[in-house]
Scaffold this active site. Structure first.
Site, PDB file in Angstrom:
ATOM      1  CE  LYS A  70       1.801  -5.037   6.595  1.00 23.68           C
ATOM      2  NZ  LYS A  70       1.512  -3.798   5.877  1.00 23.68           N
ATOM      3  NE  ARG A 104       3.308   4.069  10.944  1.00 29.84           N
ATOM      4  CZ  ARG A 104       4.195   4.502  10.057  1.00 29.84           C
ATOM      5  NH1 ARG A 104       5.026   5.435  10.372  1.00 29.84           N
ATOM      6  NH2 ARG A 104       4.252   3.939   8.865  1.00 29.84           N
ATOM      7  NE  ARG A 133      -3.520  -0.020   2.675  1.00 26.97           N
ATOM      8  CZ  ARG A 133      -3.422   0.555   3.876  1.00 26.97           C
ATOM      9  NH1 ARG A 133      -2.718   0.009   4.818  1.00 26.97           N
ATOM     10  NH2 ARG A 133      -4.067   1.672   4.121  1.00 26.97           N
TER      11      ARG A 133
HETATM   12  C1  BTN Z   1       0.577  -3.759   2.381  1.00 23.30           C
HETATM   13  O1  BTN Z   1       1.283  -2.791   2.088  1.00 23.30           O
HETATM   14  O2  BTN Z   1       0.383  -4.071   3.548  1.00 23.30           O
HETATM   15  C2  BTN Z   1      -0.075  -4.585   1.287  1.00 23.30           C
HETATM   16  C3  BTN Z   1       0.817  -5.687   0.824  1.00 23.30           C
HETATM   17  C4  BTN Z   1       0.195  -6.549  -0.269  1.00 23.30           C
HETATM   18  C5  BTN Z   1       1.178  -7.526  -0.845  1.00 23.30           C
HETATM   19  C6  BTN Z   1       0.515  -8.489  -1.769  1.00 23.30           C
HETATM   20  S1  BTN Z   1       1.574  -9.836  -2.212  1.00 23.30           S
HETATM   21  C7  BTN Z   1       0.424 -10.353  -3.390  1.00 23.30           C
HETATM   22  C8  BTN Z   1      -0.091  -9.112  -4.074  1.00 23.30           C
HETATM   23  N1  BTN Z   1       0.780  -8.707  -5.144  1.00 23.30           N
HETATM   24  C9  BTN Z   1       1.374  -7.532  -4.916  1.00 23.30           C
HETATM   25  O3  BTN Z   1       2.174  -6.963  -5.687  1.00 23.30           O
HETATM   26  N2  BTN Z   1       0.966  -7.055  -3.732  1.00 23.30           N
HETATM   27  C10 BTN Z   1       0.020  -7.941  -3.085  1.00 23.30           C
END
Ligand code: BTN
Length: 321
Positions: free
Chosen positions: A185, A318, A120
């Site tokens: 996390k 946060r 994100r």
């Molecule tokens: C975050 O920032 O918390 C979200 C992370 C999401 C990662 C997943 S891995 C599978 C899918 N493909 C990606 O490129 N991102 C999501």
């Protein structure tokens, strides 16, 4: 020769000579060495023992499409178009590329490694080979963009349920949909809207990343853990966990489509890691204590002037140090 064939031979953790591997696989010793080198470069730990051979040290938990499919309930097995890739830029991007050809089934892409895993807010998602789950699903939701409110929180609940069904306890959710163990996390969800509204149907790509076996990672800018590190007494098999996540997501999205977010509200709040904690908004303008979510999935802060709803996307919360 496929790298996975070589890795299957090494999976017994014994020391195998280059010569015996070459003979079994019908290739040269140089070809074996090249594959070992590549596997090491991609993040696997393989010990070279002088004069003896090679020994696999890291956990080996190979993805297998058939095993994932057979672990799904039969109705879901027929519903999904499951593709397992060795490597891809991003599973979300791959779902987007394949949506047009999906022909009524739900596209589900898993990859063993991502070269441009997306998080994100434009962050990079650490995606080394063979260790974690990188999973994306193309979901069609009726009711236009308004129907999306709360979806990303519902997905967090679904992933938490999948982990709990495998024995994980105290799985936490950090608004809107990060998965936490204590203050670390271990999984994240990236929801991307795809294309235009078509006859009231909105197409969404839900990307889920779960750290399963990962023990080291460069460039992760917050405290993190992995499922097998946190719940180490449980046996974590990526195929089983993937099947469970797919099943929980499909079941939750169906209920969400029929009944909306409200039925998930308490399930989300039961896992809220912010509840009653002192928080501030990202820009520092809002300060208050965590008070759960409202009926639309916005986070509530109890401030000096009363409850303030923080809208998804606007502000990230946060915990204050
Ligand atoms: C975050 O920032 O918390 C979200 C992370 C999401 C990662 C997943 S891995 C599978 C899918 N493909 C990606 O490129 N991102 C999501």
């Amino acid at each position: 020769m496929k790298s996975n064939t070589l890795l299957s031979l090494l999976s017994d953790r014994a020391v195998h000579s280059g010569e015996s591997l070459a003979k079994t696989l019908g290739v040269s010793r140089t070809a074996v060495w090249k594959h070992i080198r590549r596997a090491i470069d991609e993040g696997l730990e393989i010990k070279t023992i002088r004069g003896k051979g090679y020994q696999l040290i890291s956990p080996l938990d190979l993805l297998d499409r058939q095993r994932i499919l057979s672990a799904l309930p039969t109705t879901m097995e027929e519903q999904v178009d499951l593709v397992v890739l060795g490597e891809v830029d991003s599973t979300n991007a791959e779902v987007a590329r394949r949506l047009a050809a999906a022909r009524g089934r739900i596209p589900v892409i898993l990859a063993d490694r991502q070269t441009s895993g997306r998080g994100r807010r434009g962050r990079v998602w650490a995606s080394p080979k063979g260790q974690n789950l990188y999973l994306s699903m193309g979901l069609a939701l009726q009711g236009g963009f308004a129907a999306l409110e709360g979806l990303s929180l519902v997905l967090g609940v679904a992933v938490a349920r999948a982990l709990e069904s495998k024995g994980a306890d105290a799985v936490g959710l950090k608004w809107p949909n990060d998965l936490f163990a204590g203050d670390q996390k271990f999984a994240g969800i990236l929801v991307e809207i795809q294309g235009e509204l078509q006859e009231g149907v909105v197409q969404v790509i839900a990307g889920i990343g779960i750290n399963v076996h990962m023990t080291t990672a460069d460039d992760v800018d917050q405290p993190w853990t992995s499922v097998s590190g946190r719940w180490s007494s449980l046996d974590w098999v990526r195929n089983d966990l993937a099947a469970s996540v797919i099943a929980e997501v499909l079941a939750a999205v169906e209920v969400f489509g029929e009944q909306g977010f409200d039925v998930f509200r308490s399930s989300w709040q039961d896992r809220d890691i912010f509840i009653d904690r002192l928080l501030h908004s990202r820009d520092g303008e809002l300060v208050g204590t965590g008070a759960g979510i409202d009926a639309n999935g916005n986070y509530l802060l109890r401030t000096e002037t009363g409850l303030v709803a923080v809208r998804a996307g606007d502000i990230s919360l946060r915990a204050q140090p």
